[in-house]
Design a protein around this motif. Structure first.
Motif, short mmCIF file in Angstrom:
data_model
loop_
_atom_site.label_atom_id
_atom_site.label_comp_id
_atom_site.label_asym_id
_atom_site.label_seq_id
_atom_site.Cartn_x
_atom_site.Cartn_y
_atom_site.Cartn_z
N ILE A 103 2.26 27.07 60.33
CA ILE A 103 2.64 26.56 59.02
C ILE A 103 3.13 27.71 58.17
N GLN A 104 4.43 27.76 57.93
CA GLN A 104 5.05 28.87 57.22
C GLN A 104 5.97 28.33 56.11
N PRO A 105 5.44 28.05 54.94
CA PRO A 105 6.27 27.49 53.86
C PRO A 105 7.42 28.39 53.44
N GLN A 106 7.28 29.70 53.67
CA GLN A 106 8.37 30.59 53.29
C GLN A 106 9.62 30.35 54.14
N ALA A 107 9.45 29.69 55.27
CA ALA A 107 10.59 29.38 56.14
C ALA A 107 11.23 28.04 55.80
N GLY A 108 10.59 27.24 54.93
CA GLY A 108 11.15 25.94 54.56
C GLY A 108 10.07 25.05 54.00
N ARG A 109 10.32 24.47 52.84
CA ARG A 109 9.33 23.65 52.15
C ARG A 109 9.33 22.22 52.69
N ALA A 110 8.20 21.57 52.50
CA ALA A 110 8.13 20.13 52.74
C ALA A 110 8.76 19.41 51.55
N ALA A 111 9.10 18.14 51.75
CA ALA A 111 9.64 17.35 50.65
C ALA A 111 8.61 17.24 49.53
N SER A 112 9.09 17.17 48.29
CA SER A 112 8.18 17.10 47.15
C SER A 112 8.54 15.91 46.26
N VAL A 113 7.57 15.52 45.45
CA VAL A 113 7.79 14.48 44.45
C VAL A 113 7.34 15.05 43.11
N ASP A 114 8.12 14.83 42.06
CA ASP A 114 7.75 15.35 40.75
C ASP A 114 6.73 14.43 40.09
N ALA A 115 6.09 14.96 39.05
CA ALA A 115 4.97 14.25 38.41
C ALA A 115 5.39 12.90 37.86
N ARG A 116 6.52 12.84 37.20
CA ARG A 116 6.94 11.58 36.57
C ARG A 116 7.25 10.50 37.61
N THR A 117 7.84 10.92 38.73
CA THR A 117 8.10 9.95 39.79
C THR A 117 6.81 9.43 40.39
N LEU A 118 5.84 10.34 40.62
CA LEU A 118 4.56 9.88 41.15
C LEU A 118 3.90 8.92 40.17
N ARG A 119 3.94 9.21 38.90
CA ARG A 119 3.34 8.28 37.94
C ARG A 119 4.02 6.90 38.04
N ARG A 120 5.33 6.90 38.14
CA ARG A 120 6.04 5.62 38.24
C ARG A 120 5.63 4.88 39.51
N TRP A 121 5.53 5.59 40.63
CA TRP A 121 5.08 4.95 41.86
C TRP A 121 3.69 4.36 41.70
N LEU A 122 2.79 5.10 41.06
CA LEU A 122 1.43 4.61 40.88
C LEU A 122 1.41 3.44 39.90
N ASP A 123 2.27 3.48 38.89
CA ASP A 123 2.36 2.35 37.95
C ASP A 123 2.77 1.07 38.68
N GLN A 124 3.76 1.18 39.57
CA GLN A 124 4.30 -0.01 40.22
C GLN A 124 3.58 -0.36 41.52
N GLY A 125 2.74 0.58 42.02
CA GLY A 125 1.94 0.29 43.21
C GLY A 125 2.63 0.56 44.53
N HIS A 126 3.81 1.14 44.50
CA HIS A 126 4.54 1.45 45.74
C HIS A 126 5.65 2.43 45.43
N ASP A 127 6.24 3.04 46.48
CA ASP A 127 7.36 3.95 46.26
C ASP A 127 8.65 3.15 46.11
N ASP A 128 9.78 3.85 46.04
CA ASP A 128 11.04 3.17 45.78
C ASP A 128 11.56 2.38 46.98
N SER A 129 10.91 2.54 48.15
CA SER A 129 11.25 1.75 49.32
C SER A 129 10.29 0.59 49.53
#
Length: 247
Positions: A103-129
């Motif tokens: 596991i070497q994050p300096q070689a490439g990051r995993a996908a991320s979600v920003d705080a506001r998007t996570l809040r929206r997902w939690l508000d609606q109970g699911h992700d955008d898919s």
């Protein structure tokens, strides 16, 4: 108005020889009157510092003048007193220990979600898919006990090095869900998300900036309790204010 600035920041970046950088940062932080901890490793930098705002911001400007450390994402909070007793600058094997060298994050990051998007997902109970979202707490059990996201998965870790084994034991429960790994400031969930991908969990995101950024950007919706921090403040509320006075 509290006048002590507290910052946390990390960056996964290759530092081939961190020892000379350690000497430089120790001298400059000491000259600025700062307290806290800076960890360096060949995989990057992780720091928690406090001091008067002009001195601390000036030091961070010096740090980011190094092209390798430019763009260091910094999270800020305030206190009335210094929450650290001394300055430590150390060279370690890892800036956050996982004991899993692939596991070497300096070689490439995993996908991320920003705080506001996570809040929206939690508000609606699911992700955008339309996929159900679960939050996965990658912190130690005693940290989780101070507070966490509502319904977060908690594997009662004693230390972060236990995370890979916990994934192998529980990953079947994550199938068909969008998994958002989170931690205090982002550093553990960054490695965690990469390991989850390696283990075959496909829909994985790390929470960008961790709980502290989530508090800053959303006010703490869907989070109960407080966020444990590794300094004398002990825990912060959703306004990034210490929840108890200093001893």
């Amino acid at each position: 108005m509290p006048d002590i600035l507290n910052v946390s920041a990390y960056k996964f970046v290759t530092l081939d020889d961190p020892a000379p950088l350690r000497e430089h940062l120790f001298a400059r932080a000491g000259a600025a009157g700062l307290k806290g901890t800076i960890l360096l490793a060949t995989e990057g930098i992780n720091l928690f510092l406090a001091g008067p705002a002009p001195a601390l911001r000036g030091f961070l400007d010096e740090v980011q003048a190094d092209p390798r450390l430019a763009g260091l994402p910094v999270k800020e909070s305030w206190s009335r007193e210094l929450p650290f007793r001394r300055l430590l600058v150390k060279v370690k094997r890892e800036i956050i220990r996982m004991d899993h060298p692939t596991i070497q994050p300096q070689a490439g990051r995993a996908a991320s979600v920003d705080a506001r998007t996570l809040r929206r997902w939690l508000d609606q109970g699911h992700d955008d898919s339309g996929r159900p979202v679960v939050t996965l707490d990658t912190r130690n059990a005693f940290e989780v006990d101070h507070g966490s996201f509502d319904g977060a998965i908690d594997w009662r870790l004693a230390r972060f090095g236990e995370f890979p084994a916990a994934v192998q034991a529980h990953k079947s429960a994550l199938e068909g869900k969008t998994v958002v790994s989170f931690c205090t400031g982002g550093i553990r969930c960054e490695k965690a998300a990469l390991y989850l991908r390696e283990a075959g969990v496909t829909n994985v995101f790390q929470l960008e900036g961790g709980i502290l950024r989530y508090f800053e950007d959303t006010g703490g919706a869907h989070f109960h309790g407080h966020c444990f921090v590794f300094d004398e403040r002990e825990a912060l509320d959703a306004k990034l204010t210490a929840v108890r006075p200093f001893d």
